[in-house]
Design an enzyme around this catalytic site. Structure first.
Site, PDB file in Angstrom:
ATOM      1  N   LYS A   1      52.172  50.290  76.263  1.00  0.00           N
ATOM      2  CA  LYS A   1      52.253  49.449  75.470  1.00  0.00           C
ATOM      3  C   LYS A   1      51.183  49.495  74.057  1.00  0.00           C
ATOM      4  CE  LYS A   1      51.363  44.951  74.904  1.00  0.00           C
ATOM      5  NZ  LYS A   1      50.373  44.464  73.653  1.00  0.00           N
ATOM      6  N   ASN A   2      50.126  49.601  74.659  1.00  0.00           N
ATOM      7  CA  ASN A   2      48.843  49.762  73.569  1.00  0.00           C
ATOM      8  C   ASN A   2      48.925  51.305  73.213  1.00  0.00           C
ATOM      9  OD1 ASN A   2      48.783  47.091  73.816  1.00  0.00           O
ATOM     10  ND2 ASN A   2      46.880  47.073  74.979  1.00  0.00           N
TER      11      ASN A   2
ATOM     12  N   CYS B   1      45.365  33.691  66.705  1.00  0.00           N
ATOM     13  CA  CYS B   1      46.164  34.191  67.841  1.00  0.00           C
ATOM     14  C   CYS B   1      45.573  33.266  68.839  1.00  0.00           C
ATOM     15  CB  CYS B   1      45.769  35.461  68.101  1.00  0.00           C
ATOM     16  SG  CYS B   1      46.460  36.078  69.703  1.00  0.00           S
TER      17      CYS B   1
ATOM     18  N   ARG C   1      40.591  36.580  66.563  1.00  0.00           N
ATOM     19  CA  ARG C   1      40.907  37.879  66.292  1.00  0.00           C
ATOM     20  C   ARG C   1      40.950  38.202  64.795  1.00  0.00           C
ATOM     21  NH1 ARG C   1      45.368  39.270  70.602  1.00  0.00           N
ATOM     22  NH2 ARG C   1      44.801  41.293  70.461  1.00  0.00           N
TER      23      ARG C   1
ATOM     24  N   ASP D   1      42.533  42.719  79.458  1.00  0.00           N
ATOM     25  CA  ASP D   1      43.996  42.558  79.868  1.00  0.00           C
ATOM     26  C   ASP D   1      44.419  42.526  81.214  1.00  0.00           C
ATOM     27  OD1 ASP D   1      44.523  42.455  77.092  1.00  0.00           O
ATOM     28  OD2 ASP D   1      45.219  44.780  76.887  1.00  0.00           O
TER      29      ASP D   1
ATOM     30  N   ARG E   1      57.090  40.781  76.231  1.00  0.00           N
ATOM     31  CA  ARG E   1      56.349  41.424  74.905  1.00  0.00           C
ATOM     32  C   ARG E   1      55.737  42.783  75.662  1.00  0.00           C
ATOM     33  NH1 ARG E   1      51.546  38.965  72.857  1.00  0.00           N
ATOM     34  NH2 ARG E   1      51.440  41.102  72.144  1.00  0.00           N
TER      35      ARG E   1
HETATM   36  C1  UD1 Z   1      43.793  45.667  71.739  1.00  0.00           C
HETATM   37  C2  UD1 Z   1      44.949  45.647  72.599  1.00  0.00           C
HETATM   38  C3  UD1 Z   1      45.004  44.397  73.512  1.00  0.00           C
HETATM   39  C4  UD1 Z   1      43.452  44.232  74.156  1.00  0.00           C
HETATM   40  C5  UD1 Z   1      42.347  44.397  73.350  1.00  0.00           C
HETATM   41  C6  UD1 Z   1      40.821  44.684  73.987  1.00  0.00           C
HETATM   42  C7  UD1 Z   1      46.845  46.839  71.421  1.00  0.00           C
HETATM   43  C8  UD1 Z   1      48.056  46.464  70.625  1.00  0.00           C
HETATM   44  N1  UD1 Z   1      46.290  45.531  71.914  1.00  0.00           N
HETATM   45  O1  UD1 Z   1      43.911  44.655  70.773  1.00  0.00           O
HETATM   46  O2  UD1 Z   1      45.942  44.374  74.445  1.00  0.00           O
HETATM   47  O3  UD1 Z   1      43.379  42.789  74.884  1.00  0.00           O
HETATM   48  O4  UD1 Z   1      42.424  45.595  72.514  1.00  0.00           O
HETATM   49  O5  UD1 Z   1      41.005  45.462  74.782  1.00  0.00           O
HETATM   50  O6  UD1 Z   1      46.354  47.814  71.563  1.00  0.00           O
HETATM   51  N2  UD1 Z   1      37.437  41.881  66.311  1.00  0.00           N
HETATM   52  C9  UD1 Z   1      36.657  41.462  65.453  1.00  0.00           C
HETATM   53  N3  UD1 Z   1      36.904  42.140  64.102  1.00  0.00           N
HETATM   54  C10 UD1 Z   1      38.011  43.033  63.730  1.00  0.00           C
HETATM   55  C11 UD1 Z   1      38.635  43.248  65.053  1.00  0.00           C
HETATM   56  C12 UD1 Z   1      38.481  42.898  66.374  1.00  0.00           C
HETATM   57  O7  UD1 Z   1      35.679  40.851  65.394  1.00  0.00           O
HETATM   58  O8  UD1 Z   1      38.103  43.467  62.559  1.00  0.00           O
HETATM   59  C13 UD1 Z   1      37.143  41.358  67.749  1.00  0.00           C
HETATM   60  C14 UD1 Z   1      38.339  40.407  68.376  1.00  0.00           C
HETATM   61  O9  UD1 Z   1      38.203  39.114  67.717  1.00  0.00           O
HETATM   62  C15 UD1 Z   1      37.820  40.630  69.527  1.00  0.00           C
HETATM   63  C16 UD1 Z   1      37.317  41.823  69.902  1.00  0.00           C
HETATM   64  O10 UD1 Z   1      36.773  42.522  68.387  1.00  0.00           O
HETATM   65  O11 UD1 Z   1      37.163  39.380  69.958  1.00  0.00           O
HETATM   66  C17 UD1 Z   1      38.372  42.886  70.456  1.00  0.00           C
HETATM   67  O12 UD1 Z   1      39.582  43.031  69.587  1.00  0.00           O
HETATM   68  P1  UD1 Z   1      40.077  44.687  69.377  1.00  0.00           P
HETATM   69  O13 UD1 Z   1      39.648  45.509  70.418  1.00  0.00           O
HETATM   70  O14 UD1 Z   1      40.410  44.798  67.766  1.00  0.00           O
HETATM   71  O15 UD1 Z   1      41.538  44.154  70.169  1.00  0.00           O
HETATM   72  P2  UD1 Z   1      43.131  44.291  69.260  1.00  0.00           P
HETATM   73  O16 UD1 Z   1      43.105  45.935  68.774  1.00  0.00           O
HETATM   74  O17 UD1 Z   1      43.560  43.445  68.699  1.00  0.00           O
END
Ligand code: UD1
Length: 421
Positions: A22-23, A119, A124, A308, A400
């Site tokens: 998925k990711n 979320c 996030r 995850d 999902r």
């Molecule tokens: C992706 C995965 C999700 C997984 C996560 C962490 C997908 C579609 N989803 O989510 O399944 O749980 O990685 O391995 O690939 N953050 C910030 N600022 C930002 C972006 C992120 O502070 O601009 C923080 C988030 O709040 C969170 C952490 O960074 O606490 C990790 O988020 P991130 O690695 O971005 O996860 P996703 O890409 O949303």
């Protein structure tokens, strides 16, 4: 509304084949927007709600996108993009829709996307994505529930350091930089296998990306990318979930298509808990004939233990021997499954970012809900070993991210069915 009904006391045995990740597929579908001249055909695309949502987002942009469930192929013709705006209704359903921002900026010089909003598993934010776009020369405006990015003269390569190795920000920046003018150096990027898969696909399309999977990624911008065929990697989280299911139910399951290299922390922790794992080039066999021991886990960005898999391991520890801890460092609020597990008789105490789990002999089946995708998987695992019947509600969260979950579990001998509430 549908729910899952699980009869307790299951022991899983047999073979299960892992679907495409998925990711990995979500950013790769977003990246098809970069392909000109010919369409992209993606193989091993799992049939998941999130895949259908992002495909609907592409159609909203006027792009031809067609999923064939029979062959698990997705056809996307990104030759012409009709509009560069993604509406609230689709973005609110799935945060990963925001991954189209990078490709749209690169292709159209502008993008307008509804704010993804909060979320269930924490704030996030998307600040790191936006900082990256700004570093590449885009101007960002936020207002009326939308984020607008514009780079009328095109994006320019830059040096970008990520404060945290965000998976989504790394992907969005790579996609935006792939067609920028000059070189982009991305420091402290996420190193997940899904990042490597995205970079591999982009390179097949003609991009020049080096270092994906390490702590520095270098992207030499190219003027144009072309749509191509690509096969998605297997889902390490789906594989991990079946591995835990096999160990917890004291079963014997061969997990076909699981890549050991991507599953190191999960393999190590299952061995530490007392399961037997045999790895070969085609997959992993997990067997167990006794009660598992509790362990300590701490979630970290890759190659650390994946957030995850945290909920599924907690379900396992709820029936293991002794006390173990689960520390969540990636998301600030990812313990919603604790209350649901407690309803089944689990003994868990939460203190800040750490949960203390004391294993009990037996969980008791009852009505619970999937509070998010992986929490839902944890409830199914708990239901498999509980006494009596467990009913899991809100299973749209599970749909999902788990391809054919019920069919796969039934093929392993589980007593589980989907019913209309
Ligand atoms: C992706 C995965 C999700 C997984 C996560 C962490 C997908 C579609 N989803 O989510 O399944 O749980 O990685 O391995 O690939 N953050 C910030 N600022 C930002 C972006 C992120 O502070 O601009 C923080 C988030 O709040 C969170 C952490 O960074 O606490 C990790 O988020 P991130 O690695 O971005 O996860 P996703 O890409 O949303």
């Amino acid at each position: 509304m549908e729910k899952l009904v699980i009869g307790g006391g299951n022991r899983l045995s047999g073979r299960v084949r892992i679907s495409g990740a998925k990711n990995a597929v979500l950013p790769i579908i977003a990246a098809t927007l970069l392909g000109q001249d010919s369409p992209s055909v993606l193989d091993e695309v799992p049939s998941l709600e999130d895949v259908h949502t992002i495909t609907a987002v592409l159609r909203e942009l006027g792009v031809k996108a067609e999923f064939c469930a029979g062959t698990n192929q997705l056809f996307v013709d990104g030759t012409v993009i009709g509009r560069c705006e993604a509406p609230y209704d689709l973005v609110r359903r799935m945060r990963a829709s925001f991954l189209i921002m990078g490709p749209l900026l690169a292709r159209c010089g502008q993008a307008k996307i509804s704010l993804p909003g909060g979320c269930a598993i924490g704030m996030r934010p998307i600040d790191l994505h936006l900082k990256g776009f700004e570093a590449l020369g885009a101007s960002i405006k936020i207002g009326h529930g939308f984020i607008e990015a514009a780079a009328p003269d095109g994006l320019k390569g830059a040096k970008i350091y990520l404060d945290f190795p965000s998976v989504g920000a790394t992907e969005n920046i790579i996609m935006a930089a792939a067609m920028a003018d000059g070189q982009t150096v991305l420091e402290n990027p996420a190193q997940e296998p899904e990042i490597v898969d995205l970079a591999n696909y982009l390179n097949v399309m003609g991009a020049r990306i080096r270092g994906a999977g390490t702590n520095v990624i270098k992207i030499d911008g190219v003027p144009k990318l072309t749509g191509r065929g690509y096969t998605i990697i297997p889902d390490r989280i789906e594989a991990g979930t079946y591995m835990v299911a096999a160990a917890m139910t004291r079963g014997d399951v061969y997990i076909e298509n699981a890549i050991s290299e991507h599953l190191k922390p999960i393999i190590a922790k299952l061995k530490e808990a007392g399961a037997t794992l045999e790895e070969d080039t085609e997959g992993i066999r997990v067997t167990c004939d006794h009660r598992l021991k509790s362990i300590d886990i701490k979630t970290m960005p890759y190659p650390g233990f994946p957030t995850d898999m945290q909920a599924q391991f907690m379900a396992m520890m709820a029936v293991s021997e002794g006390m173990g801890t689960v520390t969540e460092t990636v998301f600030e609020n990812r313990f919603m499954h604790v209350d649901e597990l407690k309803r089944m008789g689990a003994n868990i105490r939460v203190d800040g970012r750490t949960s203390y789990v004391t294993g009990t002999d037996r969980l008791s089946g009852c009505q619970v809900k999937a509070t998010d995708l992986r929490a839902g998987a944890a409830m199914v695992l708990a239901g498999l070993v509980a006494d009596g019947e467990t009913q899991v509600g809100y299973i749209h969260h599970i749909d999902r991210g788990y391809d054919n979950l019920v069919e796969k579990l039934v093929s392993l001998g589980a007593n589980i069915r989907r019913v209309d509430e």
